[in-house]
Scaffold this motif. Sequence first.
Motif, short mmCIF file in Angstrom:
data_model
loop_
_atom_site.label_atom_id
_atom_site.label_comp_id
_atom_site.label_asym_id
_atom_site.label_seq_id
_atom_site.Cartn_x
_atom_site.Cartn_y
_atom_site.Cartn_z
N TRP A 1 -11.73 -4.61 5.33
CA TRP A 1 -11.65 -4.69 4.00
C TRP A 1 -12.28 -3.50 3.03
CZ3 TRP A 1 -13.92 -10.39 3.42
CH2 TRP A 1 -12.90 -11.11 3.67
N GLY A 2 -13.06 -3.41 3.17
CA GLY A 2 -13.78 -1.63 2.94
C GLY A 2 -13.31 -0.14 3.43
N LEU A 3 -12.23 -0.44 4.31
CA LEU A 3 -11.33 0.93 4.79
C LEU A 3 -10.39 0.95 4.10
CD1 LEU A 3 -10.80 3.55 6.76
CD2 LEU A 3 -9.98 1.45 8.00
N ASP B 1 0.85 -1.12 -0.07
CA ASP B 1 0.05 0.30 0.26
C ASP B 1 0.29 1.60 0.40
OD1 ASP B 1 1.01 0.17 2.51
OD2 ASP B 1 -0.63 0.20 3.59
N ALA B 2 0.05 2.60 0.37
CA ALA B 2 1.20 3.81 0.12
C ALA B 2 1.83 3.96 0.82
CB ALA B 2 -0.14 4.76 0.22
N GLY C 1 -7.62 3.35 -1.04
CA GLY C 1 -6.56 2.80 -1.98
C GLY C 1 -7.16 3.62 -2.99
N LYS C 2 -9.31 4.39 -3.07
CA LYS C 2 -9.20 5.29 -4.43
C LYS C 2 -8.36 6.21 -4.65
CE LYS C 2 -12.06 7.91 -1.47
NZ LYS C 2 -13.67 8.19 -0.67
N GLN C 3 -7.78 6.63 -3.75
CA GLN C 3 -7.39 8.33 -4.90
C GLN C 3 -6.07 7.11 -5.04
OE1 GLN C 3 -5.18 10.76 -1.20
NE2 GLN C 3 -5.68 8.95 0.30
N TYR C 4 -5.50 6.58 -5.46
CA TYR C 4 -4.68 5.74 -6.25
C TYR C 4 -4.70 4.79 -7.42
CZ TYR C 4 -1.78 6.70 -1.39
OH TYR C 4 -0.84 7.88 -0.88
N LEU C 5 -5.73 4.73 -7.38
CA LEU C 5 -6.69 3.68 -8.44
C LEU C 5 -5.95 4.36 -9.48
CD1 LEU C 5 -10.11 3.91 -7.64
CD2 LEU C 5 -9.03 2.04 -7.67
N LEU D 1 -4.31 -1.14 -4.83
CA LEU D 1 -4.91 -1.21 -3.43
C LEU D 1 -5.94 -1.35 -3.48
CD1 LEU D 1 -2.06 0.40 -3.40
CD2 LEU D 1 -2.60 2.36 -2.78
N SER D 2 -6.83 -1.52 -4.34
CA SER D 2 -8.49 -1.30 -4.00
C SER D 2 -8.96 -2.49 -4.13
CB SER D 2 -9.43 -0.14 -4.25
OG SER D 2 -8.80 1.27 -3.64
#
Length: 304
Positions: free
Chosen positions: A245-247, A78-79, A252-256, A262-263
């Motif tokens: 999992w939802g979190l 992840d980030a 990860g949505k900003q790195y799609l 990530l998502s």
Amino acid sequence: MTDMSMPMDEPGALRRFARMLWADKFALCAAIFLVVVLLMAIFGPMLMGELATKQNLRGRNAPPFDLSRGWVWIMGADALGRPLLARIVVAAQNTMMVAAGGVLGSAVIGTTLGLVAGFGSKRLGEVLIQLANIIMSFPSLLIAVVVLYIFGPSVPNLIIVLAITRIPVYLRTTRAEVLEIRERMFVQAARVMGTSSRRILFRHILPVVLPTLVTIATLDFAFVMLAESSLSFLGIGIQPPEITWGLMIAQGKQYLTNAWWLSFWPGLAIILTTLSLNLLSNWLRIALDPTQRWRLEMKGATHD
């Protein structure tokens, strides 16, 4: 001569259900997957808790399928450079805990109220059913958003609010079943013999209603899990450093555009778990119905 001709090797209930599960390969795969998820939820934090929280900024957003660092990095990082596989395994505990707590709480309360509404006085039944209608008149996610905004997001609050929103499902279903079953001959016979109302409810009526409730609970587990994921995605579910999992999808949505994994992986975990629950629910509906289970039994006999 007493009847001693019953075969001693007649399969018991557990073996019978195992054969029926073996007959439905989709349900079998779903059950195996759910067992794996359950084991992840129980033992994941003990085995991979440190890996899931240890940061490594040099490996931030590392791509998947790169095994140069080890097998735990197969899903990427992840980030903050934390391996996604370890985080998904650890996140299974909170995700399953919230879903199981919500379903168990709503099922117990809703079933109890449904038994009372169906077997008690008509006036009490109408009051309880109107209460269920009031709860159902509001979107469940809207209720959850308002309550969590007021009282703050936490695991207990999330379980309580999700349980409350699902109570009407069990209440209405149980009441409808009880209203029909209470008129059957075996219930009337129990009444004539002087059996108490409590014993009739829990000894004669509840076992008949239980298969329907188990099927609903299996489906509801998937719904509650998706609701928790939606709330976490909106930022009012479980908060860091806790993880679901939802979190993970929300983080990860900003790195799609440049780090889709990530998502993708936690989203895939949610999809597969939900699909498995639906397949298992469909199998349970047939296996617990005496008028339909012969189809699975015939399949099992053919495969044997």
